[in-house]
Design an enzyme around this catalytic site. Structure first.
Site, PDB file in Angstrom:
ATOM      1  N   ASP A 168       2.709   3.171  -4.686  1.00  0.00           N
ATOM      2  CA  ASP A 168       3.425   2.660  -5.842  1.00  0.00           C
ATOM      3  C   ASP A 168       4.305   3.698  -6.514  1.00  0.00           C
ATOM      4  OD1 ASP A 168       2.629  -0.153  -6.197  1.00  0.00           O
ATOM      5  OD2 ASP A 168       0.617   0.704  -6.197  1.00  0.00           O
ATOM      6  N   GLU A 181      -0.129 -12.150  -7.767  1.00  0.00           N
ATOM      7  CA  GLU A 181      -0.912 -11.019  -7.272  1.00  0.00           C
ATOM      8  C   GLU A 181      -1.463 -10.260  -8.472  1.00  0.00           C
ATOM      9  OE1 GLU A 181       2.438 -10.353  -5.088  1.00  0.00           O
ATOM     10  OE2 GLU A 181       1.575 -12.120  -4.174  1.00  0.00           O
TER      11      GLU A 181
END
Ligand SMILES: Cc1ncc(COP(=O)(O)O)c(C=O)c1O
Lengths: 393, 256
Positions: free
Chosen positions: B57, B46
């Protein structure tokens, strides 16, 4: 055309809920319940009781005679500066704390830039005896020390947002991350008509008390409910949304939104989102926002911390795009002068955010018999240091 | 042509997938990291397109994103770095990024460019499945891109079924209610969640992500799923070692 949110939370092409899946259960719980909870008699009763006895509503609608004479039109001030804690922000936090209680939440998080919304949140958490964590950009913590102290006195924990540019947008990111990490017991009290659906609509409904009062107050004073214009400053847009709310679908009432141009729209230091923003996604909402060509969100600037947000709520993006609202941007200098003028002419020291709304009177001419309601969103106590520095007081 | 992700999922092995932020630690490390990871036996990658405001995140990936943007990473630069990637790399490549940069590039143009380069799929945490389904699915599929959706322990069964019906590759099973970079180690709760999903017999295999950082957590996760994704742990490794010693990093995960 309707200027309110549809059931999916869209205002025209703006709004929606562009959120990570981790937030879906939180937002969905709120979305499913917010309207029915707000409509409960017991909710309405408690909300209005607190607005009356604790916040001090209704706030006056004051005819500003000397200001009217100077600008040769009829100017009324909606005195949100007289709310407990000094600004309109508390209308929303009262509503949301009651919502959180009914949803069984026992922990509150919030973001704050200047600290006004943080203080309003810490206040209602103290009132209800609920744990409160406020995220604030590390840079803002230093700039707004008195509000940090107020939040601490009120029992809130102030957590520095150290990511990105360390200001309001990053504090909002941190609050959202906290909510992702605490999906069950926590309610996030957003401070403006921003964020994913249902926040913009929910916050607008809580703030709509402002225009609800304007209507009957104006009726008492002028024999008519509708002014010719309603003017408000727009950061995220909550005081404006509240002031416009009951006039949105009545196009006889002109809507004027005032944004912060900072040092000038094209100076590179500005927060004039309607002029500089492009359609994009910020904090879960599709709206106008200031960004690079590559889609990175940029840091806005305004002398007033409360207008220092790189986006606007989706309602305002739609008002702008559809032409329903007239958008004007005001520089730091124009706002500061307008704040001084209001102090001298009416004996009212406004928050610098609100000063922006008054500054339009210099350029935007109204007819002598126009009734212009300006939303005085907050008082200037919190801004004294900025006024002192600027005017060498 | 079948999609490389689909092919990979058919292999009879547990898949190790690695996330890294493009442009970190140095702007031009992207291709070297991808090649190094493939050489050391990683099954899928990814590639993180950095964003100024990565909501989902934790601190590790946030900091790497901020650094990558400072280094000069943009959508345009990333596409340029990747233009010859299929000459040297054959494992599935997924771009993972937030929706706003894609919106600014133009979703159509973005997808077209991905196909040209040989990208196999996208993970866009803030593009909800319903919006994708209504507005973008046709564009993605026209360009041969699989879109991967996340589920969490809180995702209602009905919604998981819907996500499964819209998905055409795998489902990204987020291990716990958290942002990326959470503490590793799975408790009883996670195992129950993994088992619950397994028993739903979804048509798409699941790959576990968030909170996987070593061979132990990789082993636990893949007991219940087709594979696992490691992100923050690699970013920490890159932070310490630069884009080198990928072999030792991958080997410590795979050892058992
Ligand atoms: C007095 C005052 N007015 C206006 C604003 C801007 O917020 P909004 O646009 O949501 O009303 C703030 C925000 O802190 C404020 O304190």
């Amino acid at each position: 055309m309707s200027y309110n949110a549809n059931e999916k939370g869209y205002y025209g092409e703006f709004g929606g809920a562009f959120i990570p899946e981790m937030l879906y259960p939180n937002c969905e719980e709120l979305r499913r319940n917010y309207i029915s909870v707000m409509k409960e008699d017991s909710f309405q009763k408690e909300f209005h009781q607190l607005l009356k006895d604790y916040v001090g509503r209704p706030t006056p609608l004051y005819f500003a005679e000397r200001l009217s004479n100077k600008y040769n039109t009829k100017i009324y001030l909606k005195r949100e500066d007289l709310c407990h804690t000094g600004a309109h922000k508390v209308n929303n936090t009262i509503g949301q704390i009651l919502m959180a209680k009914r949803l069984g939440k026992n922990r509150i998080i919030a973001e704050t830039g200047a600290g006004q919304h943080g203080v309003a949140t810490a206040t209602v958490c103290a009132l209800m005896g609920i744990q409160c964590v406020v995220y604030m950009g590390e840079i803002d913590i230093h700039r707004q020390a008195p509000n940090v102290a107020r939040m601490k006195m009120l029992g809130a924990e102030v957590r520095p947002a150290k990511s990105g540019s360390k200001t309001l947008k990053d504090a909002t990111n941190e609050a959202i991350r906290d909510w992702i990490n605490n999906p069950v017991d926590t309610h996030y009290i957003i401070g403006s008509v921003v964020g994913p659906h249902p926040y913009p609509d929910m916050v607008a409904r809580f703030q709509s008390i402002i225009s609800e009062e304007i209507k009957w107050q104006l009726k008492e004073k002028e024999g008519r409910e509708n002014p010719d214009y309603v003017v408000a400053c727009v950061g995220g847009g909550s005081n404006a949304a509240g002031a416009y709310y009951h006039f949105l679908d009545n196009t006889d009432v002109g809507i004027i939104a005032v944004e912060a141009a900072g040092k000038g729209i094209h100076s590179g230091e500005s927060a004039a989102t309607s002029a500089l923003g492009k359609v994009g996604i910020i904090h879960g909402s599709k709206t106008l926002l200031m960004q690079t060509q590559d889609g990175q969100i940029t840091e806005p600037y305004s002398i007033s911390a409360g207008l220092d947000y790189p986006g606007v709520g989706p309602m305002h993006a739609h008002l702008f795009k559809s032409g329903r609202g007239e958008f004007i941007s005001i520089t730091d200098d124009e706002a500061m002068q307008a704040g001084l003028l209001l102090s001298k002419l009416e004996g009212i020291i406004p928050a610098i955010e609100s000063s922006h709304a008054f500054a339009i009177l210099e350029e935007r001419k109204f007819n002598t018999d126009d009734i212009v309601v300006i939303n005085l969103s907050g008082r200037g106590d919190k801004d004294l240091n900025t006024y002192i520095d600027y005017f060498k007081l | 042509m079948t999609n490389r992700i689909t092919e990979k999922l058919q292999q009879d092995k547990k898949l190790l997938s690695i996330y890294f932020t493009a442009g970190y630690p140095e702007l031009n490390d992207t291709v070297g990291i991808i090649e190094g990871l493939e050489k050391n036996g990683v099954d899928m990658i990814e590639i993180g397109l950095p964003f100024s405001d990565p909501l989902a995140d934790g601190p590790t990936i946030q900091e790497s994103s901020t650094a990558a943007l400072k280094n000069g990473m943009t959508t345009e630069v990333l596409f340029d770095q990747l233009k010859d990637i299929r000459k040297t790399v054959s494992i599935p490549l997924i771009i993972m990024g937030y929706f706003n940069p894609m919106l600014q590039y133009g979703v159509k143009a973005f997808c077209k460019k991905c196909e040209e380069i040989g990208i196999d799929g996208l993970i866009i945490p803030d593009l909800p499945v319903d919006v994708y389904h209504e507005e973008y699915q046709a564009i993605f599929e026209k360009n041969g891109l699989l879109n991967v959706f996340l589920i969490t322990p809180q995702t209602p069964d009905e919604r998981i079924q819907f996500i499964d019906s819209v998905s055409k590759g795998f489902i990204y099973m987020v291990s716990s209610a958290s942002v990326t970079g959470a503490k590793s180690g799975f408790g009883k709760e996670q195992v129950e969640y993994f088992e619950r999903i397994k028993s739903m017999n979804l048509k798409n295999p699941q790959i576990v992500g968030f909170g996987i950082s070593n061979s132990e957590t990789f082993g636990q996760a893949t007991k219940h799923a087709k594979g696992a994704i490691i992100g923050s742990a690699l970013i920490k490794h890159l932070n310490k070692n630069g884009a080198s010693k990928l072999d030792s990093f991958v080997n410590t995960i795979r050892q058992e």
